[in-house]
Structures are given as structure tokens and as C-alpha cells.
Design a protein around this motif. Structure first.
Motif, PDB file in Angstrom:
ATOM      1  N   THR A  12       1.072  -1.340   0.370  1.00 37.43           N
ATOM      2  CA  THR A  12       0.036   0.156  -0.107  1.00 37.43           C
ATOM      3  C   THR A  12       0.970   0.978   0.168  1.00 37.43           C
ATOM      4  OG1 THR A  12      -0.328   0.108   2.654  1.00 37.43           O
ATOM      5  CG2 THR A  12      -1.952  -1.095   1.615  1.00 37.43           C
ATOM      6  N   SER A  15       3.422   1.930   2.492  1.00 38.55           N
ATOM      7  CA  SER A  15       4.163   0.728   3.156  1.00 38.55           C
ATOM      8  C   SER A  15       5.551   0.569   3.342  1.00 38.55           C
ATOM      9  CB  SER A  15       3.702  -0.661   2.358  1.00 38.55           C
ATOM     10  OG  SER A  15       3.864  -0.163   1.258  1.00 38.55           O
ATOM     11  N   LYS A  17       7.534   1.105  -0.315  1.00 38.26           N
ATOM     12  CA  LYS A  17       8.205   0.837  -1.479  1.00 38.26           C
ATOM     13  C   LYS A  17       9.162   1.779  -2.395  1.00 38.26           C
ATOM     14  CE  LYS A  17       4.128   1.073  -3.214  1.00 38.26           C
ATOM     15  NZ  LYS A  17       3.371   2.198  -2.496  1.00 38.26           N
ATOM     16  N   THR A  18       9.426   2.945  -2.554  1.00 36.41           N
ATOM     17  CA  THR A  18       9.711   4.254  -2.649  1.00 36.41           C
ATOM     18  C   THR A  18      11.315   4.692  -1.916  1.00 36.41           C
ATOM     19  OG1 THR A  18       8.502   5.746  -3.008  1.00 36.41           O
ATOM     20  CG2 THR A  18      10.150   6.100  -2.839  1.00 36.41           C
ATOM     21  N   ARG A 132       4.485  11.947   7.484  1.00 38.33           N
ATOM     22  CA  ARG A 132       5.326  12.910   6.172  1.00 38.33           C
ATOM     23  C   ARG A 132       4.160  13.703   5.609  1.00 38.33           C
ATOM     24  NH1 ARG A 132       3.681   7.636   1.757  1.00 38.33           N
ATOM     25  NH2 ARG A 132       5.132   9.468   0.337  1.00 38.33           N
ATOM     26  N   ARG A 135       0.066  12.743   2.392  1.00 35.40           N
ATOM     27  CA  ARG A 135      -0.268  11.319   2.126  1.00 35.40           C
ATOM     28  C   ARG A 135      -2.448  12.015   2.495  1.00 35.40           C
ATOM     29  NH1 ARG A 135       2.935  11.081  -1.467  1.00 35.40           N
ATOM     30  NH2 ARG A 135       3.389   9.936  -2.812  1.00 35.40           N
ATOM     31  N   THR A 159       8.372  -3.952   7.027  1.00 32.65           N
ATOM     32  CA  THR A 159       8.979  -2.575   7.152  1.00 32.65           C
ATOM     33  C   THR A 159       9.118  -2.400   8.948  1.00 32.65           C
ATOM     34  OG1 THR A 159       7.602  -1.216   6.312  1.00 32.65           O
ATOM     35  CG2 THR A 159       8.807  -2.331   4.852  1.00 32.65           C
TER      36      THR A 159
HETATM   37  N1  LIG Z   1      11.803   0.378   7.044  1.00 34.07           N
HETATM   38  C1  LIG Z   1      10.980   1.379   6.800  1.00 34.07           C
HETATM   39  N2  LIG Z   1      11.254   1.448   8.430  1.00 34.07           N
HETATM   40  C2  LIG Z   1      11.078   2.740   8.693  1.00 34.07           C
HETATM   41  N3  LIG Z   1       9.834   3.412   8.377  1.00 34.07           N
HETATM   42  C3  LIG Z   1       9.828   3.678   6.579  1.00 34.07           C
HETATM   43  C4  LIG Z   1      10.478   1.828   6.019  1.00 34.07           C
HETATM   44  N4  LIG Z   1      10.351   2.627   4.656  1.00 34.07           N
HETATM   45  C5  LIG Z   1      10.026   3.904   4.980  1.00 34.07           C
HETATM   46  N5  LIG Z   1       9.835   3.860   6.108  1.00 34.07           N
HETATM   47  C6  LIG Z   1       8.705   6.003   6.502  1.00 34.07           C
HETATM   48  O1  LIG Z   1       7.164   5.169   6.024  1.00 34.07           O
HETATM   49  C7  LIG Z   1       7.119   6.982   4.825  1.00 34.07           C
HETATM   50  C8  LIG Z   1       6.445   6.394   3.055  1.00 34.07           C
HETATM   51  O2  LIG Z   1       7.815   5.649   2.619  1.00 34.07           O
HETATM   52  P1  LIG Z   1       7.679   5.307   1.261  1.00 34.07           P
HETATM   53  O3  LIG Z   1       7.707   6.608   0.506  1.00 34.07           O
HETATM   54  O4  LIG Z   1       9.050   4.517   1.262  1.00 34.07           O
HETATM   55  O5  LIG Z   1       6.359   4.665   1.026  1.00 34.07           O
HETATM   56  P2  LIG Z   1       5.056   4.021  -0.398  1.00 34.07           P
HETATM   57  O6  LIG Z   1       5.197   3.101  -0.169  1.00 34.07           O
HETATM   58  O7  LIG Z   1       6.729   4.579  -1.404  1.00 34.07           O
HETATM   59  O8  LIG Z   1       4.919   4.998  -0.335  1.00 34.07           O
HETATM   60  P3  LIG Z   1       3.360   6.188  -1.513  1.00 34.07           P
HETATM   61  O9  LIG Z   1       3.058   4.339  -2.151  1.00 34.07           O
HETATM   62  O10 LIG Z   1       2.427   6.232  -0.758  1.00 34.07           O
HETATM   63  O11 LIG Z   1       4.410   6.563  -2.451  1.00 34.07           O
HETATM   64  C9  LIG Z   1       8.687   7.820   4.959  1.00 34.07           C
HETATM   65  O12 LIG Z   1       7.989   8.872   6.026  1.00 34.07           O
HETATM   66  C10 LIG Z   1       9.709   6.204   5.046  1.00 34.07           C
HETATM   67  O13 LIG Z   1      10.916   7.424   5.515  1.00 34.07           O
END
Ligand SMILES: Nc1ncnc2c1ncn2[C@@H]1O[C@H](COP(=O)(O)OP(=O)(O)OP(=O)(O)O)[C@@H](O)[C@H]1O
Length: 195
Positions: A12, A15, A17-18, A132, A135, A159
């Protein structure tokens, strides 16, 4: 030409991914291109989406699927094209409707896809959304059941307990092992209902 590997991160919003994609791109062993649906829309189609949203601002929930769905299919086709051209890709998208999921399966079934489940608890997703601030609170929860209805992965990453760097290393370990990726091939098209 050897097809490029597709690392599909299924998770989601928020979660992680980025963050994992960034770590995968930062290592020097295997080169990847990061293809995210957000960058695809906001980058390549920024002016177009702006034009539609401005011209039809009052009806954004209306028939915009007429143009959004073909753009999403183009996103999947771009993944396929890059794989055919031998480029390794990390895919960062949210597959939260049956139609999109089926399109994705149909286009990429014959390609090498490493299916990775990127998970964390609902509580943690909400905590991250609040932190963040970019979102909508509750977005991840609204996607949760559809995104995590897959019961087959090549690798599952929580994660909440693993850092992005640790996640990237676990993905690299699987790629290094040269084992066959079977999870994607075991998925079936979903019967399309109300999404
Ligand atoms: N392994 C992790 N441990 C702790 N915090 C994390 C971890 N991975 C991501 N985060 C935190 O969670 C938030 C969302 O991370 P990220 O942008 O990677 O998610 P995403 O799945 O790509 O979200 P979106 O699809 O909305 O772009 C960020 O603030 C990031 O710092």
C-alpha cells in the motif's frame, strides 16, 4: 536479448516501496531503473493531467477513468517494453483494482517478475501518514485488503522490523541465488466485480 528483471514491490501507500527502491538503485552490483506510477503520471503526463483537472475541475470523480485506465495500461506496457529491451526495473505502484491487476498479469505473465510483498501493520501505516503529511490519512487502509489479497510471494518484507537497506539486501540475495521466481506465475486473473 535477455529480458530485464522486474522487481515488483506490492504494498500500500506508505508501506515503504520507494525507500526500498532507492536502496536498490544505490547499490552498485545490479543496475535498475525505478519506474513509479507517481513519477510516470506527474512527470511524463503532468501537463496533460493538469489540463484535464483544470478543464473539468468540478467533475474529477466522474468519467476520468476513461483516460486514467489507458494511462495505467501504458505504464504497464512501458514496464514490459523496458524488460524486452533488457532493462532491469523496480516497479513501485499500487494495484488496487481487479481490472488493473488483470491487465498487469496479462501483459507481464511471460516476463521474469520477482514478486515482493512489502508489508507493515495498519497502525504503523497511519503513523507514517501522519508523519509524512503528504498523503491523505487513511489512504493506505483504504487500499489494504485489495493490495494484500495476494497469498503468494517470492519474498515478504515487513518494513516495521526491517530497514530499507536490509530489505534491498534480501532482494539482492534472491537475485544472486539465480533461483526461479515462481510466485507471479502462480497468480490467476481475478474475477472482476465491484472494485
Ligand atoms: N523500513 C522502514 N522503516 C521505517 N520507516 C520507513 C521504512 N520504509 C519507509 N519508511 C517511512 O515510511 C514513509 C513512507 O515510505 P515510502 O515513501 O518508501 O512508502 P511508499 O510505499 O513508496 O509510499 P507511496 O506509495 O505513498 O509513495 C516514509 O516517511 C519513510 O521514511
Amino acid at each position: 536479448m535477455k529480458p530485464g528483471l522486474i522487481v515488483f514491490l506490492n504494498g500500500t501507500s506508505s508501506s515503504g516501496k520507494t525507500s526500498i527502491s532507492t536502496e536498490l538503485l544505490n547499490q552498485n552490483e545490479i543496475s535498475f531503473y525505478h519506474l513509479s506510477i507517481d513519477d510516470f503520471f506527474n512527470g511524463l503526463f503532468h501537463d496533460y493531467i493538469n489540463f484535464i483537472n483544470t478543464k473539468y475541475a468540478e467533475d474529477v470523480q466522474g468519467p476520468t477513468h476513461i483516460i486514467i485506465e489507458p494511462l495505467i495500461t501504458l505504464f504497464y506496457s512501458t514496464i514490459k517494453f523496458m524488460s524486452v529491451m533488457g532493462t532491469n526495473i523496480v516497479v513501485d505502484t499500487v494495484n488496487d483494482t481487479d481490472e488493473r491487476f488483470n491487465t498487469f498479469l496479462g501483459l507481464l505473465m511471460d516476463h521474469p517478475v520477482l514478486l515482493v510483498g512489502v508489508t507493515c501493520s495498519k497502525e504503523e501505516l497511519i503513523r507514517r501518514e501522519k508523519l509524512r503529511g503528504d498523503r491523505e490519512i487513511g489512504l493506505a487502509i483504504s487500499q489494504y485488503d485489495k493490495v494484500y489479497c495476494l497469498n503468494e510471494y517470492d519474498l515478504e518484507l515487513n518494513t516495521e522490523t526491517l530497514s530499507p537497506d536490509e530489505c534491498a539486501n534480501l532482494i539482492l540475495n534472491i537475485i544472486r541465488s539465480n533461483r526461479e521466481y515462481s510466485a507471479f506465475k502462480k497468480l490467476n486473473k481475478r474475477s472482476v466485480g465491484v472494485s
